[in-house]
Write an enzyme that holds these catalytic residues in place. Structure first.
Site, mmCIF file in Angstrom:
data_model
loop_
_atom_site.group_PDB
_atom_site.id
_atom_site.type_symbol
_atom_site.label_atom_id
_atom_site.label_comp_id
_atom_site.label_asym_id
_atom_site.label_seq_id
_atom_site.Cartn_x
_atom_site.Cartn_y
_atom_site.Cartn_z
ATOM 1 N N ASP A 32 0.852 -1.192 0.000
ATOM 2 C CA ASP A 32 0.000 0.000 0.000
ATOM 3 C C ASP A 32 0.890 1.246 0.000
ATOM 4 O O ASP A 32 1.895 1.308 0.699
ATOM 5 C CB ASP A 32 -0.899 -0.015 1.248
ATOM 6 C CG ASP A 32 -2.054 0.963 1.140
ATOM 7 O OD1 ASP A 32 -3.206 0.505 1.124
ATOM 8 O OD2 ASP A 32 -1.796 2.188 1.079
ATOM 9 N N ILE A 33 0.478 2.228 -0.790
ATOM 10 C CA ILE A 33 1.276 3.459 -0.941
ATOM 11 C C ILE A 33 1.174 4.359 0.297
ATOM 12 O O ILE A 33 2.060 5.194 0.535
ATOM 13 C CB ILE A 33 0.839 4.199 -2.235
ATOM 14 C CG1 ILE A 33 1.940 5.079 -2.772
ATOM 15 C CG2 ILE A 33 -0.428 4.973 -2.037
ATOM 16 C CD1 ILE A 33 1.716 5.503 -4.220
ATOM 17 N N GLN A 95 -14.482 2.700 1.874
ATOM 18 C CA GLN A 95 -13.863 2.319 0.595
ATOM 19 C C GLN A 95 -13.576 3.564 -0.232
ATOM 20 O O GLN A 95 -14.444 4.437 -0.376
ATOM 21 C CB GLN A 95 -14.787 1.367 -0.193
ATOM 22 C CG GLN A 95 -14.114 0.800 -1.441
ATOM 23 C CD GLN A 95 -14.988 -0.227 -2.181
ATOM 24 O OE1 GLN A 95 -16.173 -0.394 -1.884
ATOM 25 N NE2 GLN A 95 -14.400 -0.898 -3.148
ATOM 26 N N HIS A 101 -10.533 -5.099 -3.033
ATOM 27 C CA HIS A 101 -9.188 -5.402 -2.531
ATOM 28 C C HIS A 101 -9.274 -5.780 -1.058
ATOM 29 O O HIS A 101 -10.190 -5.359 -0.351
ATOM 30 C CB HIS A 101 -8.223 -4.230 -2.733
ATOM 31 C CG HIS A 101 -8.733 -2.933 -2.193
ATOM 32 N ND1 HIS A 101 -9.661 -2.165 -2.870
ATOM 33 C CD2 HIS A 101 -8.485 -2.280 -1.043
ATOM 34 C CE1 HIS A 101 -9.943 -1.090 -2.159
ATOM 35 N NE2 HIS A 101 -9.256 -1.132 -1.041
HETATM 36 P P1 5GP Z 1 -9.857 1.483 0.615
HETATM 37 O O1 5GP Z 1 -9.964 2.791 1.372
HETATM 38 O O2 5GP Z 1 -10.564 1.580 -0.709
HETATM 39 O O3 5GP Z 1 -10.247 0.294 1.408
HETATM 40 O O4 5GP Z 1 -8.302 1.307 0.351
HETATM 41 C C1 5GP Z 1 -7.624 1.853 -0.721
HETATM 42 C C2 5GP Z 1 -6.164 1.690 -0.421
HETATM 43 O O5 5GP Z 1 -5.439 1.797 -1.622
HETATM 44 C C3 5GP Z 1 -5.614 2.766 0.539
HETATM 45 O O6 5GP Z 1 -5.002 2.132 1.650
HETATM 46 C C4 5GP Z 1 -4.607 3.511 -0.321
HETATM 47 O O7 5GP Z 1 -3.473 3.930 0.405
HETATM 48 C C5 5GP Z 1 -4.248 2.506 -1.397
HETATM 49 N N1 5GP Z 1 -3.888 3.086 -2.683
HETATM 50 C C6 5GP Z 1 -4.607 4.005 -3.371
HETATM 51 N N2 5GP Z 1 -3.978 4.302 -4.543
HETATM 52 C C7 5GP Z 1 -2.862 3.538 -4.573
HETATM 53 C C8 5GP Z 1 -1.806 3.396 -5.530
HETATM 54 O O8 5GP Z 1 -1.772 4.044 -6.570
HETATM 55 N N3 5GP Z 1 -0.823 2.510 -5.236
HETATM 56 C C9 5GP Z 1 -0.827 1.785 -4.077
HETATM 57 N N4 5GP Z 1 0.187 0.937 -3.888
HETATM 58 N N5 5GP Z 1 -1.806 1.873 -3.150
HETATM 59 C C10 5GP Z 1 -2.803 2.757 -3.394
#
Ligand code: 5GP
Ligand code: ZN
Length: 137
Positions: A32-33, A95, A101
């Site tokens: 994760d970034i 999300q 994911h």
């Molecule tokens: P959500 O909030 O949808 O459950 O999680 C999305 C996750 O994706 C977040 O933890 C965010 O840091 C990660 N993320 C978003 N864009 C990118 C990206 O371009 N590269 C990587 N490696 N992680 C990302």
């Protein structure tokens, strides 16, 4: 299935570079970034499914098996003390990327990562309401 506007479709396909820990025909696992802790990783299916509601059953099963394999290996590598495996469905649930994911969040003693909620109280009314409704389904 693919969504040309989806960043995780592009990452999963290798069109956008990512720190890839594992890859097979169905999934890419990346760091994760914006990690919650050292080693926070994401399991991303190569096909586009917006969330768990939409995810193919067979892939859902494979994702959980892969999560088990990844946290077993990573616990050894990272020397962490535990793991949170979680995923968010819908904006109300936090999300932000609408391509299914799973988060693999390593936990370290006293790491101060906040994943939680204030404990509520299950009332008889709510319990009855939900039990009745699920029986009707
Ligand atoms: P959500 O909030 O949808 O459950 O999680 C999305 C996750 O994706 C977040 O933890 C965010 O840091 C990660 N993320 C978003 N864009 C990118 C990206 O371009 N590269 C990587 N490696 N992680 C990302
Ligand atoms: Zn996608």
């Amino acid at each position: 299935m693919r969504d040309d506007n989806c960043i995780f479709c592009k990452i999963a396909a290798g069109e956008i570079p990512s720190a890839t820990l594992y890859e097979d025909d169905d999934f890419r696992v990346i760091l994760d970034i914006e990690p919650a802790s050292k080693g926070h990783a994401l399991i991303i299916p190569k096909e586009h499914y917006a969330n768990l509601y939409e995810l193919d059953d067979e892939l859902a099963a494979k994702a959980m098996v892969l999560a088990k394999k990844m946290i077993t290996k990573l616990t050894d590598i990272l020397e962490c003390d535990g793991y949170n495996v979680l995923q968010n469905n819908g904006p109300a649930a936090g999300q932000t990327v609408f391509h299914f994911h799973m988060h693999l969040v390593p936990r370290y003693k006293n790491d101060n990562v906040k994943i939680g909620w204030k404990l509520g109280k299950l009332t008889d009314n709510v319990k009855e309401e939900i039990l009745n409704k699920i029986c009707e389904k």
